[in-house]
Enzyme design. Structure first.
Site, mmCIF file in Angstrom:
data_model
loop_
_atom_site.group_PDB
_atom_site.id
_atom_site.type_symbol
_atom_site.label_atom_id
_atom_site.label_comp_id
_atom_site.label_asym_id
_atom_site.label_seq_id
_atom_site.Cartn_x
_atom_site.Cartn_y
_atom_site.Cartn_z
ATOM 1 N N LYS A 239 0.826 -1.347 0.078
ATOM 2 C CA LYS A 239 -0.075 -0.025 -0.123
ATOM 3 C C LYS A 239 0.776 1.313 -0.041
ATOM 4 O O LYS A 239 0.391 2.256 -0.776
ATOM 5 C CB LYS A 239 -1.096 0.093 1.133
ATOM 6 C CG LYS A 239 -2.018 -1.019 1.004
ATOM 7 C CD LYS A 239 -3.060 -0.781 2.128
ATOM 8 C CE LYS A 239 -4.446 -1.357 1.932
ATOM 9 N NZ LYS A 239 -5.493 -1.090 2.877
ATOM 10 N N ASP B 98 -10.530 3.485 1.788
ATOM 11 C CA ASP B 98 -10.584 2.911 3.018
ATOM 12 C C ASP B 98 -11.315 4.089 3.653
ATOM 13 O O ASP B 98 -12.201 3.714 4.573
ATOM 14 C CB ASP B 98 -9.553 2.641 3.873
ATOM 15 C CG ASP B 98 -8.797 1.368 3.231
ATOM 16 O OD1 ASP B 98 -9.795 0.347 2.625
ATOM 17 O OD2 ASP B 98 -7.713 1.068 3.311
HETATM 18 P P1 NAP Z 1 -1.551 -2.871 11.248
HETATM 19 O O1 NAP Z 1 -0.894 -2.039 10.395
HETATM 20 O O2 NAP Z 1 -0.852 -4.144 11.684
HETATM 21 O O3 NAP Z 1 -1.776 -2.054 12.886
HETATM 22 C C1 NAP Z 1 -2.378 -2.772 13.960
HETATM 23 C C2 NAP Z 1 -2.269 -1.703 15.200
HETATM 24 O O4 NAP Z 1 -2.731 -2.575 16.261
HETATM 25 C C3 NAP Z 1 -0.697 -1.290 15.340
HETATM 26 O O5 NAP Z 1 -0.691 -0.019 15.837
HETATM 27 C C4 NAP Z 1 -0.366 -2.218 16.466
HETATM 28 O O6 NAP Z 1 0.424 -1.514 17.538
HETATM 29 C C5 NAP Z 1 -1.866 -2.352 17.294
HETATM 30 N N1 NAP Z 1 -1.824 -3.610 18.330
HETATM 31 C C6 NAP Z 1 -1.608 -4.804 17.684
HETATM 32 N N2 NAP Z 1 -1.618 -5.583 18.683
HETATM 33 C C7 NAP Z 1 -2.167 -4.972 19.905
HETATM 34 C C8 NAP Z 1 -2.103 -5.050 21.298
HETATM 35 N N3 NAP Z 1 -2.130 -6.191 21.803
HETATM 36 N N4 NAP Z 1 -2.236 -4.036 22.040
HETATM 37 C C9 NAP Z 1 -2.620 -2.789 21.579
HETATM 38 N N5 NAP Z 1 -2.382 -2.431 20.383
HETATM 39 C C10 NAP Z 1 -2.209 -3.524 19.655
HETATM 40 O O7 NAP Z 1 -2.836 -3.340 10.943
HETATM 41 P P2 NAP Z 1 -3.996 -2.601 10.053
HETATM 42 O O8 NAP Z 1 -4.093 -2.863 8.615
HETATM 43 O O9 NAP Z 1 -3.992 -1.179 10.600
HETATM 44 O O10 NAP Z 1 -5.423 -3.367 10.567
HETATM 45 C C11 NAP Z 1 -5.949 -3.479 11.812
HETATM 46 C C12 NAP Z 1 -7.373 -4.030 12.080
HETATM 47 O O11 NAP Z 1 -8.266 -3.261 11.123
HETATM 48 C C13 NAP Z 1 -7.307 -5.526 11.533
HETATM 49 O O12 NAP Z 1 -7.946 -6.140 12.511
HETATM 50 C C14 NAP Z 1 -7.614 -5.418 10.150
HETATM 51 O O13 NAP Z 1 -8.251 -6.627 9.723
HETATM 52 C C15 NAP Z 1 -8.868 -4.213 10.282
HETATM 53 N N6 NAP Z 1 -8.955 -3.639 9.018
HETATM 54 C C16 NAP Z 1 -10.280 -3.841 8.564
HETATM 55 C C17 NAP Z 1 -10.574 -3.311 7.344
HETATM 56 C C18 NAP Z 1 -12.041 -3.306 6.981
HETATM 57 O O14 NAP Z 1 -12.327 -3.029 5.622
HETATM 58 N N7 NAP Z 1 -13.059 -3.604 7.607
HETATM 59 C C19 NAP Z 1 -9.560 -2.439 6.284
HETATM 60 C C20 NAP Z 1 -8.337 -2.466 7.185
HETATM 61 C C21 NAP Z 1 -8.121 -3.182 8.268
HETATM 62 P P3 NAP Z 1 2.007 -1.299 17.326
HETATM 63 O O15 NAP Z 1 2.198 -0.470 16.194
HETATM 64 O O16 NAP Z 1 2.709 -1.051 18.504
HETATM 65 O O17 NAP Z 1 2.419 -3.028 16.887
#
Ligand code: NAP
Length: 304
Positions: A84, A120
């Site tokens: 991305k 998004d």
């Molecule tokens: P990402 O880039 O990996 O970011 C995940 C975030 O969550 C990071 O800030 C991470 O913290 C934090 N995190 C992970 N484990 C944690 C914990 N135990 N305690 C506190 N914070 C924690 O992932 P993303 O792409 O942003 O996606 C995030 C979520 O959104 C996922 O569940 C994904 O499936 C969902 N999503 C849904 C859609 C949709 O269309 N509905 C679209 C995109 C994403 P650190 O940075 O400190 O590691």
């Protein structure tokens, strides 16, 4: 769906890409539009002549893959992890919203150029706009500072939220997140970053609380970004929004619902970001209901 010599290509790139629901959703939409156009006699022959494919592309092959897409005349494509951000320098034009978010999820070909945007934020906002709230009275709290949180921040500012608080667990990543909006001063002006340990101070004022972490996602369905006690501190009338769409509902949304909050899960965001991309490629309204139902059928949750 009939694939023949004239069929045009759409697709999604990622690595891995097998988990993507986009082929399912887009091919259902294409099939529906094709059959509808033919039934209405709008098109002769085969109607809407597209197919949407998954393309697993390792990071080191991204540039050559994009050049290949141009060579074979791909009409457009979605982008998922890990491309991305890396796709941006390979594009000729990038929308302001994608530049602000720092990520592109939709690309199309126009006059021999690759153009990119990020749908998004549109997808995230869609179910909120339906609610018709006065967003200027509703500060937003976003749990997590990853890729999805960036689109959510842009969307909350666009909606008109007076403040956006991004809560993260890593001080370094949080500081970096806070400093990364220099290309979007209107977003930077409303954004504050909040260490996870201080989130309780903000909960009573939050009008919208968004889970943008993977906490609670299948198979870790018992996890939640907030405890029940923390959810209980959120002000009445607030909205709890989880970006996760498996399971439906998550632990976070179950607890929020029990606490009397309005809840939204991530399915509609998934559907609406896809619909916005399809409209860019086909230049006609997307069959949102068909796309939603294709996902619900696949997830085995048609009544949720
Ligand atoms: P990402 O880039 O990996 O970011 C995940 C975030 O969550 C990071 O800030 C991470 O913290 C934090 N995190 C992970 N484990 C944690 C914990 N135990 N305690 C506190 N914070 C924690 O992932 P993303 O792409 O942003 O996606 C995030 C979520 O959104 C996922 O569940 C994904 O499936 C969902 N999503 C849904 C859609 C949709 O269309 N509905 C679209 C995109 C994403 P650190 O940075 O400190 O590691």
């Amino acid at each position: 769906m009939l694939i023949q010599g004239s069929t045009q290509l759409l697709g999604v790139i990622g690595y891995p890409v097998e988990h993507s629901f986009s082929p399912l959703m887009h091919n259902a939409a294409i099939k529906y539009l094709n059959e509808r156009n033919r039934a209405e006699g709008k098109c002769s022959g085969t109607g809407l002549d597209y197919v949407y494919l998954p393309f697993p592309i390792p990071p080191e092959s991204l540039a050559i893959a994009i050049a290949g897409f141009a060579a074979v005349g791909l009409k457009g494509f979605n982008i998922t992890i890990p491309h991305k951000q890396a796709i941006i320098p390979l594009l000729d034009e990038v929308s302001d919203v994608a530049r602000a978010i720092g990520a592109v999820n939709t690309v199309w070909r126009r006059e021999g150029k690759w153009c990119g945007t990020n749908t998004d934020a549109i997808g995230f906002s869609a179910p909120l706009k339906e609610m018709g709230r006065d967003w200027s009275q509703l500060p937003a709290m976003i749990l997590g500072n990853g890729g999805a949180a960036r689109a959510v921040v842009a969307a909350c500012v666009q909606l008109g939220c007076p403040a956006v608080w991004v809560v993260g667990r890593s001080p370094d990543k949080l500081a970096e997140f806070g400093q990364s909006w220099s290309a979007a001063p209107e977003i930077a002006a409303k954004l504050s970053v909040v260490p996870w340990a201080q989130l309780a101070d903000y909960l009573p004022q939050a009008g919208l609380v968004v889970n943008a972490t993977p906490l609670g996602m299948h198979p870790h369905v018992a996890d939640s970004p907030l405890s029940e006690a923390e959810i209980g501190q959120v002000g009445g009338g607030a909205i709890a929004y989880d970006l996760i769409y498996t399971p439906r509902p998550t632990q976070f949304l179950q607890a929020a619902s029990a606490a009397g909050l309005t809840t939204i899960d991530g399915l509609e965001m998934l559907v609406q970001q896809g619909a916005a991309a399809l409209e860019i490629w086909l230049q006609q309204p997307a069959p949102v209901e068909i796309m939603r139902q294709a996902l619900l059928d696949y997830l085995g949750n048609a009544t949720a």
